[in-house]
Design a protein around this motif. Structure first.
Motif, PDB file in Angstrom:
ATOM      1  N   ILE A  60       0.859  -1.181   0.000  1.00 42.02           N
ATOM      2  CA  ILE A  60       0.000   0.000   0.000  1.00 42.02           C
ATOM      3  C   ILE A  60       0.891   1.224   0.000  1.00 42.02           C
ATOM      4  N   PHE A  61       0.466   2.247  -0.743  1.00 43.96           N
ATOM      5  CA  PHE A  61       1.286   3.447  -0.841  1.00 43.96           C
ATOM      6  C   PHE A  61       0.397   4.668  -0.986  1.00 43.96           C
ATOM      7  N   LEU A  62       0.872   5.767  -0.428  1.00 45.48           N
ATOM      8  CA  LEU A  62       0.188   7.044  -0.570  1.00 45.48           C
ATOM      9  C   LEU A  62       0.579   7.638  -1.916  1.00 45.48           C
ATOM     10  N   LEU A  63      -0.375   8.217  -2.598  1.00 48.51           N
ATOM     11  CA  LEU A  63      -0.077   8.887  -3.857  1.00 48.51           C
ATOM     12  C   LEU A  63       0.376  10.316  -3.559  1.00 48.51           C
ATOM     13  N   ASN A  64       1.171  10.870  -4.433  1.00 47.97           N
ATOM     14  CA  ASN A  64       1.763  12.197  -4.204  1.00 47.97           C
ATOM     15  C   ASN A  64       0.725  13.275  -3.940  1.00 47.97           C
ATOM     16  N   SER A  65      -0.436  13.152  -4.541  1.00 44.18           N
ATOM     17  CA  SER A  65      -1.441  14.209  -4.410  1.00 44.18           C
ATOM     18  C   SER A  65      -2.199  14.149  -3.088  1.00 44.18           C
ATOM     19  N   PHE A  66      -1.994  13.107  -2.309  1.00 45.07           N
ATOM     20  CA  PHE A  66      -2.747  12.943  -1.065  1.00 45.07           C
ATOM     21  C   PHE A  66      -1.939  13.451   0.115  1.00 45.07           C
ATOM     22  N   THR A  67      -2.534  14.314   0.904  1.00 44.13           N
ATOM     23  CA  THR A  67      -1.869  14.794   2.111  1.00 44.13           C
ATOM     24  C   THR A  67      -2.620  14.273   3.322  1.00 44.13           C
ATOM     25  N   LEU A  68      -1.956  13.439   4.051  1.00 42.16           N
ATOM     26  CA  LEU A  68      -2.488  12.848   5.269  1.00 42.16           C
ATOM     27  C   LEU A  68      -1.969  13.677   6.435  1.00 42.16           C
ATOM     28  N   PRO A  69      -2.829  14.110   7.352  1.00 41.81           N
ATOM     29  CA  PRO A  69      -2.316  14.860   8.509  1.00 41.81           C
ATOM     30  C   PRO A  69      -1.262  14.048   9.264  1.00 41.81           C
ATOM     31  N   PRO A  70      -0.275  14.699   9.881  1.00 41.18           N
ATOM     32  CA  PRO A  70       0.823  13.982  10.543  1.00 41.18           C
ATOM     33  C   PRO A  70       0.374  13.073  11.678  1.00 41.18           C
ATOM     34  N   ASP A  71      -0.787  13.339  12.279  1.00 38.45           N
ATOM     35  CA  ASP A  71      -1.259  12.498  13.386  1.00 38.45           C
ATOM     36  C   ASP A  71      -2.228  11.411  12.925  1.00 38.45           C
ATOM     37  N   LYS A  72      -2.325  11.208  11.616  1.00 39.61           N
ATOM     38  CA  LYS A  72      -3.243  10.206  11.055  1.00 39.61           C
ATOM     39  C   LYS A  72      -2.455   9.139  10.313  1.00 39.61           C
ATOM     40  N   ALA A  73      -3.104   7.998  10.119  1.00 43.32           N
ATOM     41  CA  ALA A  73      -2.511   6.893   9.366  1.00 43.32           C
ATOM     42  C   ALA A  73      -3.584   6.275   8.485  1.00 43.32           C
ATOM     43  N   LEU A  74      -3.150   5.641   7.428  1.00 41.66           N
ATOM     44  CA  LEU A  74      -4.035   4.875   6.568  1.00 41.66           C
ATOM     45  C   LEU A  74      -3.848   3.417   6.985  1.00 41.66           C
ATOM     46  N   ALA A  75      -4.819   2.881   7.725  1.00 37.08           N
ATOM     47  CA  ALA A  75      -4.711   1.535   8.302  1.00 37.08           C
ATOM     48  C   ALA A  75      -5.289   0.502   7.349  1.00 37.08           C
ATOM     49  N   VAL A  76      -4.693  -0.693   7.348  1.00 37.02           N
ATOM     50  CA  VAL A  76      -5.134  -1.795   6.491  1.00 37.02           C
ATOM     51  C   VAL A  76      -5.607  -2.938   7.381  1.00 37.02           C
ATOM     52  N   TYR A  77      -6.776  -3.479   7.028  1.00 38.25           N
ATOM     53  CA  TYR A  77      -7.386  -4.593   7.748  1.00 38.25           C
ATOM     54  C   TYR A  77      -7.763  -5.678   6.748  1.00 38.25           C
ATOM     55  N   ILE A  78      -7.829  -6.916   7.216  1.00 40.78           N
ATOM     56  CA  ILE A  78      -8.342  -8.006   6.391  1.00 40.78           C
ATOM     57  C   ILE A  78      -9.488  -8.676   7.129  1.00 40.78           C
ATOM     58  N   GLN A  79     -10.372  -9.299   6.335  1.00 38.23           N
ATOM     59  CA  GLN A  79     -11.511 -10.005   6.911  1.00 38.23           C
ATOM     60  C   GLN A  79     -11.802 -11.233   6.067  1.00 38.23           C
ATOM     61  N   SER A  80     -11.710 -12.408   6.677  1.00 37.63           N
ATOM     62  CA  SER A  80     -12.138 -13.639   6.025  1.00 37.63           C
ATOM     63  C   SER A  80     -13.654 -13.732   6.161  1.00 37.63           C
ATOM     64  N   PRO A  81     -14.306 -14.507   5.313  1.00 35.09           N
ATOM     65  CA  PRO A  81     -15.762 -14.651   5.437  1.00 35.09           C
ATOM     66  C   PRO A  81     -16.153 -15.107   6.845  1.00 35.09           C
ATOM     67  N   GLY A  82     -17.063 -14.378   7.465  1.00 37.33           N
ATOM     68  CA  GLY A  82     -17.560 -14.744   8.788  1.00 37.33           C
ATOM     69  C   GLY A  82     -16.641 -14.417   9.937  1.00 37.33           C
ATOM     70  N   SER A  83     -15.556 -13.702   9.679  1.00 32.63           N
ATOM     71  CA  SER A  83     -14.592 -13.351  10.730  1.00 32.63           C
ATOM     72  C   SER A  83     -14.564 -11.843  10.916  1.00 32.63           C
ATOM     73  N   PRO A  84     -14.107 -11.377  12.088  1.00 30.01           N
ATOM     74  CA  PRO A  84     -13.965  -9.928  12.282  1.00 30.01           C
ATOM     75  C   PRO A  84     -12.753  -9.407  11.513  1.00 30.01           C
ATOM     76  N   PHE A  85     -12.687  -8.092  11.342  1.00 28.41           N
ATOM     77  CA  PHE A  85     -11.529  -7.476  10.692  1.00 28.41           C
ATOM     78  C   PHE A  85     -10.303  -7.619  11.583  1.00 28.41           C
ATOM     79  N   LEU A  86      -9.136  -7.797  10.960  1.00 29.31           N
ATOM     80  CA  LEU A  86      -7.859  -7.967  11.651  1.00 29.31           C
ATOM     81  C   LEU A  86      -6.881  -6.917  11.123  1.00 29.31           C
ATOM     82  N   PHE A  87      -6.281  -6.139  12.033  1.00 25.61           N
ATOM     83  CA  PHE A  87      -5.321  -5.096  11.658  1.00 25.61           C
ATOM     84  C   PHE A  87      -4.046  -5.723  11.101  1.00 25.61           C
ATOM     85  N   CYS A  88      -3.556  -5.179   9.961  1.00 23.11           N
ATOM     86  CA  CYS A  88      -2.332  -5.695   9.342  1.00 23.11           C
ATOM     87  C   CYS A  88      -1.178  -4.707   9.374  1.00 23.11           C
ATOM     88  N   GLY A  89      -1.481  -3.422   9.404  1.00 26.22           N
ATOM     89  CA  GLY A  89      -0.428  -2.418   9.382  1.00 26.22           C
ATOM     90  C   GLY A  89      -0.980  -1.116   8.841  1.00 26.22           C
TER      91      GLY A  89
END
Length: 190
Positions: free
Chosen positions: A46-75
């Motif tokens: 996953i990568f931020l594109l040059n045109s996107f400015t994310l505030p310094p105190d924020k993050a773009l979080a990635v989660y996965i979810q298998s069928p019937g399971s809750p979301f799991l944080f990956c990074g």
């Protein structure tokens, strides 16, 4: 805003491949990408594109979810870490005490990748590989100590007996090797 790619499986994909849930949440339905073979996709870049400015105190979080399971944080990615290759440790279908549900047409729900803008302070450590490196290092150092001690062991009934100064001797030998050969410690981390 952001893009993703699945190493050895895709070209870079932008945010348009995701369904936007609201201003700060997106979902990628894995069935449109790999069908039911989602668990064979083991990494995402996953990568931020040059045109996107994310505030310094924020993050773009990635989660996965298998069928019937809750979301799991990956990074996550941040302005100071604008790209990352994350492991996707897919939970078993229906794990976590959640029933595996089916859609009204009786087809299984699909696996999903979720992306969201979140407060950086609320997320787990973003150095996801540090924990496994530390664990590997500890295991290898422990194995080295065990092998050293084993060469001096005696048996007294059901107990192993080692000389009282064995830890000191091992530690001195360990330090001397590390001083003589800078590559010695690196062999423990690999």
């Amino acid at each position: 805003m952001f893009g993703v790619l699945f190493p050895n499986r895709s070209f870079p994909m932008d945010i348009s491949m995701f369904s936007q849930i609201d201003t700060f949440h997106w979902i990628l339905d894995m069935s449109t990408f790999v069908g039911e073979a989602y668990d064979q996709v083991s990494e995402i870049c996953i990568f931020l594109l040059n045109s996107f400015t994310l505030p310094p105190d924020k993050a773009l979080a990635v989660y996965i979810q298998s069928p019937g399971s809750p979301f799991l944080f990956c990074g996550a990615v941040t302005l100071s870490r604008p790209s990352a290759v994350l492991s996707l440790p897919w939970p078993e279908t229906g794990s976590g005490g959640v029933l595996a549900l089916t859609a009204p047409d009786a087809t299984p729900l699909s696996a999903k990748i979720g992306v969201s803008v979140e407060d950086l302070a609320t997320l787990p450590s973003l150095d996801v590989t540090a924990g496994s490196r530390i664990e590997r290092l500890a295991m290898k150092v422990g194995e080295n100590l065990f092998n050293f001690m084993q060469s001096f062991c005696g048996v007294d009934g059901s107990k192993l007996v080692v000389p009282m100064d064995i830890l000191d001797r091992w530690f001195k030998k360990f330090q001397e090797k590390a001083k003589r050969d800078p590559e010695y410690l690196k062999s423990f981390v690999i």
